[in-house]
Design an enzyme around this catalytic site. Structure first.
Site, PDB file in Angstrom:
ATOM      1  N   ASN A 296       0.908  -1.160   0.033  1.00 55.85           N
ATOM      2  CA  ASN A 296       0.003   0.048   0.120  1.00 55.85           C
ATOM      3  C   ASN A 296       0.954   1.372   0.103  1.00 55.85           C
ATOM      4  O   ASN A 296       1.511   1.454   1.080  1.00 55.85           O
ATOM      5  CB  ASN A 296      -0.998  -0.107   1.229  1.00 55.85           C
ATOM      6  CG  ASN A 296      -1.680   1.463   1.521  1.00 55.85           C
ATOM      7  OD1 ASN A 296      -1.791   2.144   0.347  1.00 55.85           O
ATOM      8  ND2 ASN A 296      -2.024   1.543   2.594  1.00 55.85           N
TER       9      ASN A 296
ATOM     10  N   LYS B 282       0.373   4.340  -0.245  1.00 54.60           N
ATOM     11  CA  LYS B 282      -0.527   5.259   0.375  1.00 54.60           C
ATOM     12  C   LYS B 282      -0.018   6.613  -0.544  1.00 54.60           C
ATOM     13  O   LYS B 282      -0.095   6.415  -1.761  1.00 54.60           O
ATOM     14  CB  LYS B 282       0.077   5.474   1.768  1.00 54.60           C
ATOM     15  CG  LYS B 282      -0.045   4.576   2.698  1.00 54.60           C
ATOM     16  CD  LYS B 282       0.089   4.788   4.080  1.00 54.60           C
ATOM     17  CE  LYS B 282      -0.182   3.311   4.841  1.00 54.60           C
ATOM     18  NZ  LYS B 282       0.000   3.475   6.151  1.00 54.60           N
TER      19      LYS B 282
ATOM     20  N   HIS C   1      -9.352   1.177   5.164  1.00 51.29           N
ATOM     21  CA  HIS C   1      -8.156   1.237   5.608  1.00 51.29           C
ATOM     22  C   HIS C   1      -8.051   2.250   6.969  1.00 51.29           C
ATOM     23  O   HIS C   1      -8.971   3.292   6.892  1.00 51.29           O
ATOM     24  CB  HIS C   1      -7.109   1.937   4.727  1.00 51.29           C
ATOM     25  CG  HIS C   1      -5.626   2.018   5.310  1.00 51.29           C
ATOM     26  ND1 HIS C   1      -5.123   2.813   6.198  1.00 51.29           N
ATOM     27  CD2 HIS C   1      -4.711   1.145   5.425  1.00 51.29           C
ATOM     28  CE1 HIS C   1      -3.830   2.690   6.460  1.00 51.29           C
ATOM     29  NE2 HIS C   1      -3.526   1.421   6.104  1.00 51.29           N
TER      30      HIS C   1
ATOM     31  N   GLU D  38      -6.846   4.701   8.035  1.00 53.75           N
ATOM     32  CA  GLU D  38      -6.516   6.148   7.587  1.00 53.75           C
ATOM     33  C   GLU D  38      -7.810   6.717   6.893  1.00 53.75           C
ATOM     34  O   GLU D  38      -8.158   7.930   7.181  1.00 53.75           O
ATOM     35  CB  GLU D  38      -5.235   6.382   6.521  1.00 53.75           C
ATOM     36  CG  GLU D  38      -3.960   6.091   7.619  1.00 53.75           C
ATOM     37  CD  GLU D  38      -2.859   5.440   6.551  1.00 53.75           C
ATOM     38  OE1 GLU D  38      -2.602   5.808   5.538  1.00 53.75           O
ATOM     39  OE2 GLU D  38      -2.051   4.933   7.628  1.00 53.75           O
TER      40      GLU D  38
ATOM     41  N   GLU E 259      -5.183  -4.858  10.542  1.00 51.13           N
ATOM     42  CA  GLU E 259      -3.946  -3.940  10.724  1.00 51.13           C
ATOM     43  C   GLU E 259      -4.268  -3.033  12.161  1.00 51.13           C
ATOM     44  O   GLU E 259      -5.151  -2.280  12.281  1.00 51.13           O
ATOM     45  CB  GLU E 259      -3.928  -2.682   9.714  1.00 51.13           C
ATOM     46  CG  GLU E 259      -3.759  -3.404   8.375  1.00 51.13           C
ATOM     47  CD  GLU E 259      -3.265  -2.253   7.164  1.00 51.13           C
ATOM     48  OE1 GLU E 259      -2.025  -2.474   6.994  1.00 51.13           O
ATOM     49  OE2 GLU E 259      -3.831  -1.270   7.148  1.00 51.13           O
TER      50      GLU E 259
ATOM     51  N   GLY F 104       2.960   2.326  10.779  1.00 56.18           N
ATOM     52  CA  GLY F 104       3.902   3.390  10.575  1.00 56.18           C
ATOM     53  C   GLY F 104       4.563   3.565  11.834  1.00 56.18           C
ATOM     54  O   GLY F 104       5.302   4.675  12.112  1.00 56.18           O
TER      55      GLY F 104
ATOM     56  N   SER G  32       3.712  -2.194  10.251  1.00 60.85           N
ATOM     57  CA  SER G  32       5.205  -2.244  10.429  1.00 60.85           C
ATOM     58  C   SER G  32       5.568  -3.573  10.220  1.00 60.85           C
ATOM     59  O   SER G  32       6.624  -4.011  10.848  1.00 60.85           O
ATOM     60  CB  SER G  32       5.514  -2.004  11.925  1.00 60.85           C
ATOM     61  OG  SER G  32       5.261  -0.495  11.947  1.00 60.85           O
TER      62      SER G  32
ATOM     63  N   GLY H  88       5.200   1.260   4.621  1.00 62.78           N
ATOM     64  CA  GLY H  88       6.323   1.758   4.438  1.00 62.78           C
ATOM     65  C   GLY H  88       7.419   0.994   3.671  1.00 62.78           C
ATOM     66  O   GLY H  88       8.048   1.550   2.667  1.00 62.78           O
TER      67      GLY H  88
HETATM   68  P1  13P Z   1       3.289   0.287   7.633  1.00 67.23           P
HETATM   69  O1  13P Z   1       3.675  -0.775   7.028  1.00 67.23           O
HETATM   70  O2  13P Z   1       4.175   1.563   7.086  1.00 67.23           O
HETATM   71  O3  13P Z   1       3.161   0.162   9.054  1.00 67.23           O
HETATM   72  O4  13P Z   1       1.772   0.622   7.098  1.00 67.23           O
HETATM   73  C1  13P Z   1       0.990  -0.356   7.398  1.00 67.23           C
HETATM   74  C2  13P Z   1      -0.231  -0.023   6.468  1.00 67.23           C
HETATM   75  O5  13P Z   1      -0.992   0.813   6.798  1.00 67.23           O
HETATM   76  C3  13P Z   1      -0.725  -0.870   5.323  1.00 67.23           C
HETATM   77  O6  13P Z   1      -1.754  -0.503   4.655  1.00 67.23           O
END
Ligand code: 13P
Length: 248
Positions: free
Chosen positions: A9, A11, A95, A97, A166, A172, A211, A233
């Site tokens: 992802n 983002k 998600h 976010e 998640e 993150g 993460s 990430g």
């Molecule tokens: P990270 O791997 O950066 O923690 O993000 C996870 C995520 O939100 C994947 O959708």
């Protein structure tokens, strides 16, 4: 046996040149050592370029959200049909976010899942508890509520979706749920689906996200109910993403 799946992802990151760079590196690295399905969910504006680049590869492209509406006066929105026309395979729905920053409720997200399935896209429905929920021991309640919304709509096809767990506090932050902790939640999600449909529960892929890095992926992916990862990430670093795919 469920074929493992790893989805990146991106983002709101990247550029046209990074899209080419990342996808050609990942494509070149796919060999016999990688026995998992691979996806990348890129920003809308890079979908077309990404699909061009992976035309001959096993990587499948997706989007990060979709409108719940099919067409009309919804300025700025992108419909599931439009994504399908661009050759998208997946779309992330719910998600954390989107749930928190854009106030997307369970009700809206269920409409998005239906819109995606209606256009033959595979929705990746994301669930997870916040840090406050986690600290208050409310993980199971939050998951029950988010998965319950999915199960309450009989029009949703449980054979045509992926679920991603998640924990919001792990996204993150460099923190991850321990493999045992994550396994417990994944098994719980599968048990909720099983109550509705045993066959769907068996074949359902449940990804872990938060993460995931090359050094913690193996232990997570070894858990019985963890079928791969949703990677933030680390999906922007071709070597790290490839290494995670190899571990799956
Ligand atoms: P990270 O791997 O950066 O923690 O993000 C996870 C995520 O939100 C994947 O959708």
């Amino acid at each position: 046996m469920r074929q493992p799946l790893v989805i990146g992802n991106w983002k709101m990151n990247g550029s046209l040149s990074l899209t080419s760079e990342l996808l050609s590196k990942i494509d070149k690295a796919i060999d016999d050592k990688i026995a998992c399905d691979i996806g990348v969910c890129v920003p809308f504006v890079y979908i077309d370029r990404a699909n061009e680049l992976v035309k001959k590869s096993a990587i499948k492209v997706g989007a990060q959200t979709v409108s719940e509406y099919s067409s009309g006066a919804y300025t700025g929105e992108i419909s599931a049909q439009m994504l399908a026309e661009l050759g998208c395979h997946w779309v992330l729905v719910g998600h954390s976010e989107r749930r928190t920053l854009f106030n997307e409720s369970n009700a809206v997200l269920i409409d998005k899942v239906l819109a995606a399935q209606g256009a033959d896209l595979l929705p990746v429905y994301c669930v997870g508890e916040t840090e406050a929920d986690y600290k208050s021991g409310l993980t199971v309640d939050v998951i029950k509520d988010q998965i319950g919304a999915l199960l309450s709509d009989p029009s949703i096809d449980l054979n045509r979706l992926v679920i991603a767990y998640e924990p919001v506090w792990a996204i993150g932050t460099g923190l991850t749920a321990s493999p045992e902790e994550a396994q417990k939640v994944h098994a719980f999600i599968r048990s909720l689906i099983r109550e509705k449909n045993a066959e769907s529960a068996k074949q359902l892929k449940i990804l872990y996200g938060g993460s995931v890095k090359p050094d913690n992926a193996s232990l997570l992916f070894k858990q019985q109910d963890i079928d791969g990862g949703l990677i933030g990430g680390a999906s922007l670093d071709a070597d790290a993403f490839i290494s995670i795919c190899q571990k799956a």
